[in-house]
Design an enzyme around this catalytic site. Structure first.
Site, PDB file in Angstrom:
ATOM      1  N   CYS A   5       0.680  -1.283  -0.025  1.00 24.11           N
ATOM      2  CA  CYS A   5      -0.011   0.035  -0.046  1.00 24.11           C
ATOM      3  C   CYS A   5       0.724   1.015   0.066  1.00 24.11           C
ATOM      4  CB  CYS A   5      -1.117  -0.054   1.156  1.00 24.11           C
ATOM      5  SG  CYS A   5      -0.077   0.127   2.704  1.00 24.11           S
ATOM      6  N   TRP A   6       0.502   2.262   0.662  1.00 21.27           N
ATOM      7  CA  TRP A   6       1.247   3.584   0.706  1.00 21.27           C
ATOM      8  C   TRP A   6       2.615   3.452   1.538  1.00 21.27           C
ATOM      9  CZ3 TRP A   6       0.875   8.308   4.014  1.00 21.27           C
ATOM     10  CH2 TRP A   6       1.467   9.388   3.626  1.00 21.27           C
TER      11      TRP A   6
END
Length: 347
Positions: A94-95
């Protein structure tokens, strides 16, 4: 239980065996920038991501996690189903290696689907890319295609790649042809996407004796060439291609298809209008307005692009140049192959 891995671990896995990288961020985040070759199986869609983020800021982490779990649970069967289609080892990210990738990896583990999680998420990948471009030496020699606008340099690069030669197509990565009209009909890249695509190519070709590229300025559309590429380009063997003016006009018309975006061509011309002698600028503007593109392109070449090119090409020493004259792009392509000594290719 899933394992956290580093960017170096991930790239090593990709090189050794088929490996699927899954970006579990929202579609909008995925579109803006991702790890090249990734697929998108999001935990939240764009609207849900905004909603959970707003709750996190206005209410708190626990409330955001509860709402996120509620939203995610509704799409859980479809989410798991997408992963079951994957037949290779996989890594999710993810981020910044936070809740979304942890949730995804945990759920997959409960369902008996083994996965890795990228430690630090795409932020760690971006840091790795920046560090690579700032600290690594790219060893292959550069053969740099130059020439007046319309000499088919991109076409020649494509033909070279089809023949199996190592090619880095900077304009393709940038989503821009490098001229004031270069973005028309294309989707420009941002710097993150460009850097990621560039490093992917550099890793592929780092053991090659040479690479073909096009002679670009420091900036291509919205992106900038890193020093490691620009400086090496300036020191490379410069191949200058010369085609007849009418052939270049034809090539430009075929590539740009200005009849599909006439208003955008008129709009782009306004940015350079003041740099062209007023009577000629009025002629070009008139031709564009009447959709007389052949006449407009010819005047643009004669009074704007060709003089600028002659100035920029003059600073290379003769010992660094190969000059190629041809009547067509295909003839130029054949002469490029003939004109480079095999010893320079590392043969």
């Amino acid at each position: 239980m899933f394992h956290d891995i580093t960017v170096s671990d991930l790239l090593s896995k990709k090189d050794k065996e088929p490996h699927t990288i899954i970006d579990v961020r929202s579609p909008k985040e995925f579109k803006e920038a991702t790890i090249p070759g990734s697929i998108n199986i999001p935990v939240f869609n764009d609207e849900e991501r905004v909603e959970v983020g707003t709750i996190y800021k206005q209410v708190g982490k626990e409330a955001a996690m509860e709402r996120g779990l509620e939203l995610f649970s509704k799409r859980l069967p479809k989410f798991i189903g997408e992963f079951k289609k994957i037949e290779t080892p996989m890594t999710v990210f993810c981020w910044r290696g936070g809740m979304r990738s942890k949730t995804a990896a945990t759920v997959l583990d409960l369902m008996g689907i083994r996965s890795n999680r990228l430690s630090g998420g795409i932020r760690s990948y971006r840091r790795w890319i920046v560090d690579y471009l700032e600290t690594k030496e790219f060893r292959p020699k550069f053969f740099v295609l130059n020439g007046y606008t319309g000499t088919g340099k991109t076409y020649i690069l494509q033909k070279l790649k089809e023949k199996g030669f190592p090619v880095i197509d900077l304009e393709q990565m940038a989503g821009h042809r490098g001229s004031i009209f270069g973005q028309i009909g294309l989707t420009p890249s941002n710097q993150k996407k460009f850097d990621s695509a560039l490093v992917t190519e550099m890793l592929e070709y780092e053991s090659e004796p040479f690479v073909f590229i096009e002679g670009e300025s420091k900036r291509i559309g919205r992106v900038y060439l890193p020093d490691v590429i620009y400086d090496k380009k300036e020191k490379g063997l410069q191949i200058f291609i010369d085609l007849p003016l009418e052939e270049r006009v034809k090539n430009i018309i075929e590539e740009y298809e200005p009849w599909n975006h006439p208003e955008r061509f008129q709009e782009a011309f306004r940015y350079i209008k003041k740099k062209i002698h007023t009577p000629v600028a009025k002629q070009i503007e008139g031709h564009l307005g009447e959709r007389e593109f052949t006449q407009a392109v010819q005047l643009l070449l004669e009074y704007y692009y060709d003089p600028r090119y002659e100035y920029s090409a003059s600073h290379y020493p003769e010992s660094q140049k190969i000059m190629i004259q041809a009547e067509s792009v295909d003839e130029a392509f054949n002469k490029v192959l003939e004109g480079i000594p095999q010893s320079k290719m590392g043969a």
